[in-house]
Each structure stands twice: as structure tokens, then as C-alpha cells.
Scaffold this active site. Sequence first.
Site, PDB file in Angstrom:
ATOM      1  N   GLU A   1      46.447  29.692  34.609  1.00 22.14           N
ATOM      2  CA  GLU A   1      45.210  28.908  34.463  1.00 22.14           C
ATOM      3  C   GLU A   1      45.439  27.542  33.805  1.00 22.14           C
ATOM      4  OE1 GLU A   1      42.188  31.379  32.638  1.00 22.14           O
ATOM      5  OE2 GLU A   1      41.730  32.262  34.575  1.00 22.14           O
TER       6      GLU A   1
ATOM      7  N   GLU B   1      42.675  37.510  39.647  1.00 20.66           N
ATOM      8  CA  GLU B   1      42.062  38.237  38.537  1.00 20.66           C
ATOM      9  C   GLU B   1      40.562  38.397  38.748  1.00 20.66           C
ATOM     10  OE1 GLU B   1      42.586  36.534  34.663  1.00 20.66           O
ATOM     11  OE2 GLU B   1      44.642  35.929  35.034  1.00 20.66           O
TER      12      GLU B   1
HETATM   13  C1  GLA Z   1      41.829  34.538  32.247  1.00 18.26           C
HETATM   14  C2  GLA Z   1      43.299  34.684  31.944  1.00 18.26           C
HETATM   15  C3  GLA Z   1      43.683  36.078  31.579  1.00 18.26           C
HETATM   16  C4  GLA Z   1      42.641  36.723  30.707  1.00 18.26           C
HETATM   17  C5  GLA Z   1      41.320  36.685  31.402  1.00 18.26           C
HETATM   18  C6  GLA Z   1      40.220  37.364  30.636  1.00 18.26           C
HETATM   19  O1  GLA Z   1      41.522  34.589  33.564  1.00 18.26           O
HETATM   20  O2  GLA Z   1      44.117  34.236  32.976  1.00 18.26           O
HETATM   21  O3  GLA Z   1      44.925  36.025  30.937  1.00 18.26           O
HETATM   22  O4  GLA Z   1      42.568  36.054  29.500  1.00 18.26           O
HETATM   23  O5  GLA Z   1      40.944  35.341  31.560  1.00 18.26           O
HETATM   24  O6  GLA Z   1      39.003  37.295  31.333  1.00 18.26           O
END
Ligand code: GLA
Length: 670
Positions: A149, A308
Amino acid sequence: MTKPFTRILFGGDYNPEQWPREVWDEDIRLFKMAGINSATINVFSWAKLQPDENTYDFSQLDEIVALLGRAGIDIVLATSTGAMPAWLAKKYPEVTRVDFEGRRHLYGGRHNHCPNSLVFQKYAGRLVEQLARRYGGNPHIVCWHISNEYNTGCYCENCAKAFRVWLKKKYGTLEAVNDAWNTSFWGHTFYDWDEIVPPSILSEGMDFGGLRKTNFAGMSIDYDRFLSDSLLENFKMERDIIRRYDPDTPVTTNLMGTYKGPDYFKWAKEMDIVSWDNYPAYNTPWSYTAMCHDLMRGLKGKPFMLMEQTPSQQNWQPYNSLKKPGQMRAQSLQTVAHGADTVQFFQLRRSKGGCEKFHGAVISHSGSSETRVFREVARLGKELAGLGGSLLGAESPAEAGVLFDWDNYWALEYASGPSADLTYCDQIHRYYRCFYNRHIPVDMVPVDGDLSRYKVIAAPVLYMVKEGVAEALARFVRQGGVLITGFMSGIVDESDNVHLGGYPGPLRELCGVWAEEIDALAPGQQNTLRFGDWTEAGCALLCDILHPEGAETVAQYGADFYAGTPAVTRHAFGKGTVYYVGTQPDEAGLAKILDMAVQDAGARPAIADETALEVTRRVKDGKEFLFILNFTGAEQPVPESLRGETDRLTGEKLPEIFPPFGAALVVREA
Ligand code: GLA
Ligand code: ZN
């Protein structure tokens, strides 16, 4: 071409390094039960892999890779550079960021390296080299996941220097910079490159009650472009190292939908496959989530990975409600419907400490498979496995396009005036939602995209019209396309300087109308739209005062000193038509205008029936995959034209009534 996936990856972030060895075997047992076939590992392991400057230790990662490989679980291998080890920041404080407020950060958190720190680049590069050399070519690794991210925002001395280099490359001379930023405003002319500093709150940045504004949007937009490019260089550095050892495994990094940071269209060109993390809030409209998926698909015009999502709960929103029974399944299928070829979770086992201990996971703190969440995951795993590879790579044909552009996003929201309530994604979503409600498939299209593929294009708040864009839109319309645009469009050029000669500047002739003034309505204030058929709708936010120059009036304002003047117009241009919407109509009002445009264009829905269900279509090898999803919160009858069809997920006939979060997949000849 990198190696395509051979099955729908179903799994997610897995952090065995947080757990004793015994737990790992139990994890594998539970993964098998849940149909989990992939694990994303090594996302935050830099400190473990490199305890100090000169020592690397891959023994634990070797074990994890071997364990997953033996279990037949595909590996998405991350590079760990999203979170730095403490020793690095202690020894080289320059690796941390200086924030918008001008504060140098201490060690802590993650996603917070200075992209222009040579020290960061050196140590990140070394780590990735070790990983690529060691694991490149491992048959169980199906994808590389760089960092995590990526997000923007450093205003340090190194970034200042790099910004000047970036500017020299873009503009050549200081005169050109001064010209682009219109620095004669407030007498800010630069006579030496070193006089230019990053536009933090200490210089040209402004904080308008939480809204980030600027004295010089031209400069701040360039800084955003520069930060996006800086991080992209970090990504490319890692990718290129991996490529040297592993030429054909796809490389990605997980993006964040409509996140305002990097210019994802530019990034996607450097990525083999787009992946993204979908975390809607409890009250995010389903159409907004659909739009995000379409945007992520639009980045490359190809299927993407859902890297995710939470199986149930989040921890970082103010209110982290549970996903209701069936919701995770329906939401996952919506993702696949809009172009995902993977369904992955954050995370597989819930952490016992740290700020994410209340974040949902497939395996909860109970450690049990006898939980609602586990059962729902296992059911979905089975259903997706049942599809095999049949859906992988399926296309999402669309006749409607909605323009999206990060430069516009930054520029529009930097503008001081006319209204603080004007936000880019909300405006885009209003138009997207109209298509969504009509089941009309949409592509999210970059401003330099191929417009000729579409019958209708919505370009709301096309505030910044860069070189070539007006011409491309004119070509599109001339050849028979239908364009919808409106207020706050055609206003500035790529440096945020106004296109003189009357709004919407370079779109004026095309729209057949010009806007003399823009009125801002405060919250609670309204005007009305009066359509030619005597129906009315509400409108708010901004009202352009328009003068048609060839366009006919579709609706007039009902109130204020401009009552009776045009608010919405329609202009025949070449073989096509342009709608100009000079205000923000309410939902019904905008739907009415878009219906006219869609009818003019002849854009077809995925399903002809009137239904409140979401119906989304993918196509592959002469077959169509129709996803039918109930996000209405109420029971909905099966669409007439699908009655009697078989649900490919359950093997059963479609139900007469879809309950809330009911979902089905019909596969038939296209
Ligand atoms: C992000 C991060 C993860 C985690 C999630 C929690 O997407 O990439 O590592 O922290 O949020 O929602
Ligand atoms: Zn920096």
C-alpha cells in the site's frame, strides 16, 4: 507476458512469523478445511530477515516457503519493504519522512519511508536482491508483491533536492517553472532553483479545517506528480531486481482504489497485474465499491487481484461492524463479477497483539474452525474451487465509460472555491451510480484512453483539460458518441491555469454552451430543475449560469435570479450529442438526464429486466458469466429473464426470491 494464474487464488495475508512453530501445522490443516489455496507471506518481515546492517537470516522464511509448498499452497511473496527495521531508522534518520506539517518522524509505523532517501533505496534494494536470488524461480511462488500500500507524502530535504531535479527535467528553465505556476501572483517569482521548497504547510500548503489546500495549485500538483513518480521509482527498482532473477512470475503491489495518492494509471503501466485492497465502511454504497473495482480493472483494462479484504470486521474505521451472514460471500462475488481473478483476505490468522488484534481473520482468536466466519469462508472456497479456471481472464465488455484522472482529482480538490464541499470521487460516483442502477456495464477510463470503444462517456468535473483531451472528446462525439459533462469542467490546463475565453474553455464549442458565473449553494440550500416535460428535480452545490451557443435547453433553473435560464443543455455535434449538466441534480434528476443520454447512445444493459439486484457480466470463450447479487437489504424476486436458470455456484435452480446478500452465477452462451 508473465505466467497467468491457473486457478482462482483464494487465501490472503499470512503472518506465521508472529506465531510459534506448532501453530503453523494447525494453520495448514485449517487452510485445507477452508479451501485456501494461496498465502501472501513476508509482507512485514524485514526486521526478521535482517536483524542488523550486515546480517541476513532467511532460515524461518525458508521453512515457511517449504511448508506452504509441501501443502500445495500457492505463494504470493512480498518483499517486506513496506515497514522498515528499527535499526535502519536509528542509524540513518533520513529514511523516515518529514510530514506535511514539516515534522521529521521517528521510528514507528509503516509505509513511511522517504522515497528519495538513497539509504532506503540501498537497503531495500539489497534485501530484494537477496529475496529474488533465493526464491526467484521457486515453482510455488505465483506472484511477487512489492512493498505494501504505497502512500505518498514526504517533504524532507532529500525530497526537496529531488523535486528540483524533477522540475528541471520537466521544464528545462526556471522561467518555464515560473510561467507554469503563475508565480507573478503574490510576487513569488523564483530566481534560483534552490529557492523552491516542497509545498508543505510551512511553505505554500494550507490547512482549511482538515482540507489540504495550497496557495499555488500548479506547484502542489507538480509535487503530487513528483511524489507519485518517486514512489513509482521505488517500485520499479524492486521490480527490476526481481526480474533479473525471475523473468516470468507476475509482479504487483497492492493499490487502494480511489486513494488520492499515486497516479495509479501511470503505475499500472509498470505492473504486470493490478491488485487492490477493498475495505468499504459499513455505509459505503455498493455502487461505490463496484466503481472502485471497475477503476482497478480499468487501470490496465484487464482482470485484477483482490489482494485484501476482511473476512468480517475491520479495526481502523470508527465503527467496525461485522459483515452480516452472506455478506462476505456476496461482496467477494461482486469483486469477481467486476473483474477479479483472485479473492484474498487480510488476514488468515488474527494477530494477538498490535493495533490489528480486533481486525477480522479467517482464523479467529478462538483458533477454531467452528465459527460463522470460518464456515462462510470455507463455503466460498468450495464454490470458487468449483469454477476451476473457467472464469480466469474473462473480459468485462462495456459500452459506457466514465473518465477518471488523478491530476483532476488533485487539482479539483486543491481549488479554493467555489465550494468546499466539492469532492472528486463523490462527483464521479454520482454518474457511475446512474449506470450501475441501470445495469449498464462501465469502464473507468483514463483521459488518454481509447474512447472509440464506447457509445457513451460521462466526464463529470473534468476540471483540468490537458493537451489533446478536448480534441479526443470532440473526435469521439463527432463520430457519434454521446458525452455528458458539466460544471467545473474545462476550467484549467495541466498547470492549473485557467483556459481563458469563458468556461468550459476548450470544451466550449463542443458543448455549445458557456458558463459566465458559478454560484455556490451552502449545505441545505437548493435550487430546482424544470425539465421540458414539466417534471422537476432538485439541484444543489453549484449552479453554472449558462448561455447556450447552439445547444438546446433540457432543464432550466426554477429559482434565484437565474430562474428560467438553462441548467442542463443538449448539443448536437457531428454525429453525436453532448449533454452539459450545469449543476448537481438530485439522484432522480441525474438519472433522468443519463437515461436520455443512454437512449441517444443505445448503450445496452447487462440484463434488460427491471430489477433492484446487481447484475454484472463477464465474458470468456463465447460464454457469459452473469453474477446476480442482492445488496438491497430486502428480498428481491429473481429477474423474469433468468427464471429457471441454474446457479453455477450451488448447482441448484435460481431461487424465486433472493434474500439480502443472496448471490448466484448463471453461465450461458454469450
Ligand atoms: C491494509 C494493509 C494490511 C492491513 C489491513 C487492515 O490493507 O495492507 O496490512 O493493515 O489494511 O485492514
Ligand atoms: Zn523525503
